[in-house]
Design a protein around this motif. Structure first.
Motif, PDB file in Angstrom:
ATOM      1  N   THR A 241      49.748  37.951  40.776  1.00 36.78           N
ATOM      2  CA  THR A 241      49.051  37.701  42.033  1.00 36.78           C
ATOM      3  C   THR A 241      48.328  36.364  41.977  1.00 36.78           C
ATOM      4  OG1 THR A 241      47.068  38.875  41.285  1.00 36.78           O
ATOM      5  CG2 THR A 241      48.707  40.157  42.518  1.00 36.78           C
ATOM      6  N   LEU A 242      48.210  35.751  43.123  1.00 37.48           N
ATOM      7  CA  LEU A 242      47.538  34.468  43.283  1.00 37.48           C
ATOM      8  C   LEU A 242      46.554  34.601  44.434  1.00 37.48           C
ATOM      9  CD1 LEU A 242      47.364  31.272  43.002  1.00 37.48           C
ATOM     10  CD2 LEU A 242      49.194  31.209  44.688  1.00 37.48           C
ATOM     11  N   THR A 243      45.328  34.154  44.227  1.00 33.14           N
ATOM     12  CA  THR A 243      44.360  34.099  45.326  1.00 33.14           C
ATOM     13  C   THR A 243      43.936  32.651  45.498  1.00 33.14           C
ATOM     14  OG1 THR A 243      42.447  34.531  43.895  1.00 33.14           O
ATOM     15  CG2 THR A 243      43.483  36.438  44.942  1.00 33.14           C
ATOM     16  N   ILE A 244      43.701  32.278  46.750  1.00 36.10           N
ATOM     17  CA  ILE A 244      43.266  30.921  47.056  1.00 36.10           C
ATOM     18  C   ILE A 244      41.928  30.970  47.763  1.00 36.10           C
ATOM     19  CG2 ILE A 244      45.614  30.012  47.173  1.00 36.10           C
ATOM     20  CD1 ILE A 244      45.326  30.016  50.253  1.00 36.10           C
ATOM     21  N   LYS A 245      41.254  29.830  47.759  1.00 35.31           N
ATOM     22  CA  LYS A 245      39.976  29.698  48.457  1.00 35.31           C
ATOM     23  C   LYS A 245      40.243  29.341  49.914  1.00 35.31           C
ATOM     24  CE  LYS A 245      37.897  28.106  44.180  1.00 35.31           C
ATOM     25  NZ  LYS A 245      37.366  26.985  43.422  1.00 35.31           N
ATOM     26  N   THR A 246      39.201  29.312  50.718  1.00 28.94           N
ATOM     27  CA  THR A 246      39.353  29.041  52.151  1.00 28.94           C
ATOM     28  C   THR A 246      39.890  27.638  52.434  1.00 28.94           C
ATOM     29  OG1 THR A 246      37.027  28.393  52.305  1.00 28.94           O
ATOM     30  CG2 THR A 246      37.572  30.686  52.827  1.00 28.94           C
TER      31      THR A 246
ATOM     32  N   ASN B 196      42.172  29.861  43.444  1.00 29.89           N
ATOM     33  CA  ASN B 196      40.989  30.595  43.016  1.00 29.89           C
ATOM     34  C   ASN B 196      41.269  31.305  41.693  1.00 29.89           C
ATOM     35  OD1 ASN B 196      38.371  31.678  43.244  1.00 29.89           O
ATOM     36  ND2 ASN B 196      39.231  33.575  44.037  1.00 29.89           N
ATOM     37  N   SER B 197      42.343  32.114  41.654  1.00 30.57           N
ATOM     38  CA  SER B 197      42.697  32.820  40.426  1.00 30.57           C
ATOM     39  C   SER B 197      44.165  33.225  40.435  1.00 30.57           C
ATOM     40  CB  SER B 197      41.818  34.059  40.249  1.00 30.57           C
ATOM     41  OG  SER B 197      42.111  35.015  41.247  1.00 30.57           O
ATOM     42  N   VAL B 198      44.668  33.458  39.231  1.00 29.73           N
ATOM     43  CA  VAL B 198      46.023  33.970  39.032  1.00 29.73           C
ATOM     44  C   VAL B 198      45.903  35.111  38.031  1.00 29.73           C
ATOM     45  CG1 VAL B 198      48.327  33.474  38.143  1.00 29.73           C
ATOM     46  CG2 VAL B 198      47.103  31.745  39.443  1.00 29.73           C
ATOM     47  N   SER B 199      46.511  36.253  38.345  1.00 28.45           N
ATOM     48  CA  SER B 199      46.515  37.402  37.436  1.00 28.45           C
ATOM     49  C   SER B 199      47.950  37.764  37.107  1.00 28.45           C
ATOM     50  CB  SER B 199      45.823  38.601  38.079  1.00 28.45           C
ATOM     51  OG  SER B 199      44.471  38.322  38.316  1.00 28.45           O
TER      52      SER B 199
END
Length: 141
Positions: A116-121, A126-129
């Protein structure tokens, strides 16, 4: 009476609507240091390409694909332990929620959901798991 019915219909339609901002993922490379199994390691993520998948979710929002190169490497001289992970993956921001398909602004995942990848606005990472051996590793930027 008409205004009450109209207000109720607006509230119901707003409850089912799902709108996104449409924040694009920024291309580039980031590195971060972390410790995995008591081994100092470096996590490197490179966003190579972003493009439209030509699919829409149940609400009409467009989905996107991201091609990412992900690597984790580290070595502990004292214990002789090595940490190594290297893969190229395709992520999408289209998710299945119940019976609906839904595009998420700040989350991307592989088809199997393991990475999974999350990004900031602002579109920055933001992070990678991801799974590595028997544990989940999260690289935060």
């Amino acid at each position: 009476m008409k205004t009450i019915i109209l207000a109720a219909m607006l509230m119901v339609s707003a409850a089912f609507a799902h709108t996104i901002v449409g924040t694009p993922v920024l291309k580039g490379t980031l590195k971060t240091k972390l410790v995995v199994d008591n081994v100092p390691a470096t996590c490197k993520v490179q966003i190579e390409k972003i493009w439209s998948s030509n699919n829409e979710d149940s609400y009409g929002n467009p989905a996107y694909h991201v091609r990412m190169d992900l690597s984790l490497s580290g070595y502990d001289m004292e214990s002789g332990k090595t940490v190594k992970f290297d893969t190229k993956v395709m992520l999408s921001n289209m998710f299945t929620v119940g019976t609906n398909r839904m595009v998420k602004d700040y989350e991307y995942a592989t088809e199997d959901g393991k990475i999974t990848l999350t990004i900031k606005t602002d579109g920055r990472l933001n992070s990678v798991s991801f799974p590595n051996k028997s544990q989940k590793v999260t690289c935060s930027f």
